[in-house]
Scaffold this active site. Sequence first.
Site, PDB file in Angstrom:
ATOM      1  N   ASN A  47       0.877  -1.168   0.000  1.00 50.22           N
ATOM      2  CA  ASN A  47       0.000   0.000   0.000  1.00 50.22           C
ATOM      3  C   ASN A  47       0.913   1.216   0.000  1.00 50.22           C
ATOM      4  O   ASN A  47       1.409   1.634   1.039  1.00 50.22           O
ATOM      5  CB  ASN A  47      -0.905  -0.015   1.228  1.00 50.22           C
ATOM      6  CG  ASN A  47      -1.878   1.162   1.256  1.00 50.22           C
ATOM      7  OD1 ASN A  47      -1.802   2.069   0.425  1.00 50.22           O
ATOM      8  ND2 ASN A  47      -2.782   1.160   2.215  1.00 50.22           N
TER       9      ASN A  47
ATOM     10  N   LYS B 183       3.110   0.700   3.323  1.00 47.93           N
ATOM     11  CA  LYS B 183       2.732  -0.379   4.222  1.00 47.93           C
ATOM     12  C   LYS B 183       2.926  -1.694   3.468  1.00 47.93           C
ATOM     13  O   LYS B 183       2.610  -1.782   2.278  1.00 47.93           O
ATOM     14  CB  LYS B 183       1.265  -0.251   4.638  1.00 47.93           C
ATOM     15  CG  LYS B 183       0.948   0.988   5.459  1.00 47.93           C
ATOM     16  CD  LYS B 183      -0.540   1.042   5.776  1.00 47.93           C
ATOM     17  CE  LYS B 183      -0.897   2.334   6.508  1.00 47.93           C
ATOM     18  NZ  LYS B 183      -2.356   2.438   6.749  1.00 47.93           N
TER      19      LYS B 183
ATOM     20  N   ARG C 253      -2.620  -2.067  -3.552  1.00 51.54           N
ATOM     21  CA  ARG C 253      -3.829  -1.275  -3.320  1.00 51.54           C
ATOM     22  C   ARG C 253      -3.735  -0.028  -4.189  1.00 51.54           C
ATOM     23  O   ARG C 253      -2.777   0.743  -4.105  1.00 51.54           O
ATOM     24  CB  ARG C 253      -3.941  -0.866  -1.860  1.00 51.54           C
ATOM     25  CG  ARG C 253      -5.174   0.003  -1.598  1.00 51.54           C
ATOM     26  CD  ARG C 253      -5.182   0.530  -0.174  1.00 51.54           C
ATOM     27  NE  ARG C 253      -6.360   1.376   0.058  1.00 51.54           N
ATOM     28  CZ  ARG C 253      -6.318   2.598   0.551  1.00 51.54           C
ATOM     29  NH1 ARG C 253      -5.158   3.145   0.888  1.00 51.54           N
ATOM     30  NH2 ARG C 253      -7.427   3.290   0.745  1.00 51.54           N
TER      31      ARG C 253
ATOM     32  N   HIS D 100     -12.866   2.740   0.124  1.00 53.27           N
ATOM     33  CA  HIS D 100     -12.812   1.674   1.138  1.00 53.27           C
ATOM     34  C   HIS D 100     -13.524   0.413   0.642  1.00 53.27           C
ATOM     35  O   HIS D 100     -13.960  -0.426   1.436  1.00 53.27           O
ATOM     36  CB  HIS D 100     -13.458   2.101   2.470  1.00 53.27           C
ATOM     37  CG  HIS D 100     -12.771   3.226   3.159  1.00 53.27           C
ATOM     38  ND1 HIS D 100     -13.462   4.144   3.942  1.00 53.27           N
ATOM     39  CD2 HIS D 100     -11.473   3.620   3.197  1.00 53.27           C
ATOM     40  CE1 HIS D 100     -12.605   5.031   4.432  1.00 53.27           C
ATOM     41  NE2 HIS D 100     -11.392   4.732   3.991  1.00 53.27           N
TER      42      HIS D 100
ATOM     43  N   ARG E 244     -11.517  15.253   7.938  1.00 49.51           N
ATOM     44  CA  ARG E 244     -12.365  15.613   6.801  1.00 49.51           C
ATOM     45  C   ARG E 244     -13.787  15.890   7.269  1.00 49.51           C
ATOM     46  O   ARG E 244     -14.293  15.220   8.167  1.00 49.51           O
ATOM     47  CB  ARG E 244     -12.376  14.490   5.760  1.00 49.51           C
ATOM     48  CG  ARG E 244     -11.099  14.397   4.959  1.00 49.51           C
ATOM     49  CD  ARG E 244     -11.112  13.170   4.052  1.00 49.51           C
ATOM     50  NE  ARG E 244     -10.172  12.172   4.507  1.00 49.51           N
ATOM     51  CZ  ARG E 244     -10.131  10.920   4.054  1.00 49.51           C
ATOM     52  NH1 ARG E 244     -10.990  10.524   3.145  1.00 49.51           N
ATOM     53  NH2 ARG E 244      -9.238  10.079   4.521  1.00 49.51           N
TER      54      ARG E 244
ATOM     55  N   GLU F 247     -14.223  -1.020  15.437  1.00 56.28           N
ATOM     56  CA  GLU F 247     -13.885  -2.262  16.132  1.00 56.28           C
ATOM     57  C   GLU F 247     -13.573  -2.056  17.606  1.00 56.28           C
ATOM     58  O   GLU F 247     -13.745  -2.981  18.416  1.00 56.28           O
ATOM     59  CB  GLU F 247     -12.675  -2.922  15.459  1.00 56.28           C
ATOM     60  CG  GLU F 247     -12.936  -3.399  14.042  1.00 56.28           C
ATOM     61  CD  GLU F 247     -11.668  -3.852  13.341  1.00 56.28           C
ATOM     62  OE1 GLU F 247     -10.733  -4.329  14.033  1.00 56.28           O
ATOM     63  OE2 GLU F 247     -11.591  -3.721  12.105  1.00 56.28           O
TER      64      GLU F 247
ATOM     65  N   GLU G  45      -8.181  -5.855   4.801  1.00 60.28           N
ATOM     66  CA  GLU G  45      -8.041  -5.491   3.399  1.00 60.28           C
ATOM     67  C   GLU G  45      -6.838  -6.170   2.758  1.00 60.28           C
ATOM     68  O   GLU G  45      -6.871  -6.557   1.588  1.00 60.28           O
ATOM     69  CB  GLU G  45      -7.918  -3.972   3.269  1.00 60.28           C
ATOM     70  CG  GLU G  45      -9.177  -3.229   3.713  1.00 60.28           C
ATOM     71  CD  GLU G  45      -8.966  -1.729   3.821  1.00 60.28           C
ATOM     72  OE1 GLU G  45      -9.223  -1.040   2.821  1.00 60.28           O
ATOM     73  OE2 GLU G  45      -8.540  -1.267   4.893  1.00 60.28           O
TER      74      GLU G  45
END
Length: 381
Positions: A13, A20, A77, A166, A227, A319, A369
């Site tokens: 990513n 990542k 990604r 997402h 945001r 979570e 993901e």
Amino acid sequence: MSTVSAGLVLVLNSGSSSIKFRLIDPVAGTAVVSGLVEQIGEPDSAVADHAAGLRLIHQRLADSGVDLGEVRAVGHRVVHGGTRFHAPTLITDAVVAEVSRLAELAPLHNPANVIGIEVARADFPDVPHVAVFDTGFFHSLPAAAAAYAIDREVASQYGIRRYGFHGTSHEYVSREAALLLGREPAEVNTIVLHLGNGASASAVRGGVAVETSMGLTPLEGLVMGTRCGDIDPGVLFHLNRTAGLGVDKLDELLNRRSGLKGLSGVNDFRELLQQVSHGSPAATLAYDVYIHRLRKYVGAYLAVLGRVDAIAFTAGVGENVAAVREDALAGLDGLGIVVDPQRNRGGNGARIISAEHSRSTVLVVPTNEELAIARAAWQFV
């Protein structure tokens, strides 16, 4: 049948200043090594560019004892696939060129994704590289959900529509929610609430996305860390005319100085909750606005789906912050949604947190993901 795959998938990513990475056994579903290279190209950083960042990743993998010859595919990604890309796609020069062109729709993300792809293709030239698009799951949105009510010729010429983001997380979580219910995804209607520093909601009917909160960009929808989410476009015209704010300043305001940070001064949810507990009016307002917007979307998606079998909370806040789950769904007993306080505040991992008599099952479903990307890439091995 063996649960051990004949190789590993490296998932990357690539952001503007970070990469990542996670090395995954896609069959067993386990991560072998994972990590993050940060501050790429920043002043005083030892990591000059993405090529140096990937060399550092190679070194970390080697230090872990992993045989890089076991890497059979690399999954990337990619944030924006436009209208062209929605399925996992084998990366070619033509695909890279198109992802680069789509940077006009995702100027903060796609250029960095392209750099990561180019460097990784050079370093792993003999394995398939596969792009998995953040927008892909939402290509199925019906026209009524995807279209903005503006001049259709302008919209067509400049690619203006709801793309959603997402998507890898929403697809993964909606499928996992169905499994937790012991049913096939095609039988289940789900509201997925991906709540992290970035936040989005989706309505998924029978495994197919029919609505989502993010739009042309990841700015629309829920209140996020920095945001604003939904806002009257007239606010921008007003600030331009009265405060003299140009496009760049408005972009900075809405993307980096709004949301929880704009309202309270902090965007880390743990810090926000600490300030709320100390009676901060600004933090309390930020939390209340966050919850209010979330409830609005749950209500809207109840209407879109008609029947909701599952409401799934995922990502960092979804979570880990029980209060958000409880407050967002409080008082919805009349709509068949009842959270059990004990279940909600206990346990960990994937679990049901609704009361036995709740018509809609409320769940916590950890997102993964990287595993979804790894499995998508493995199809090309």
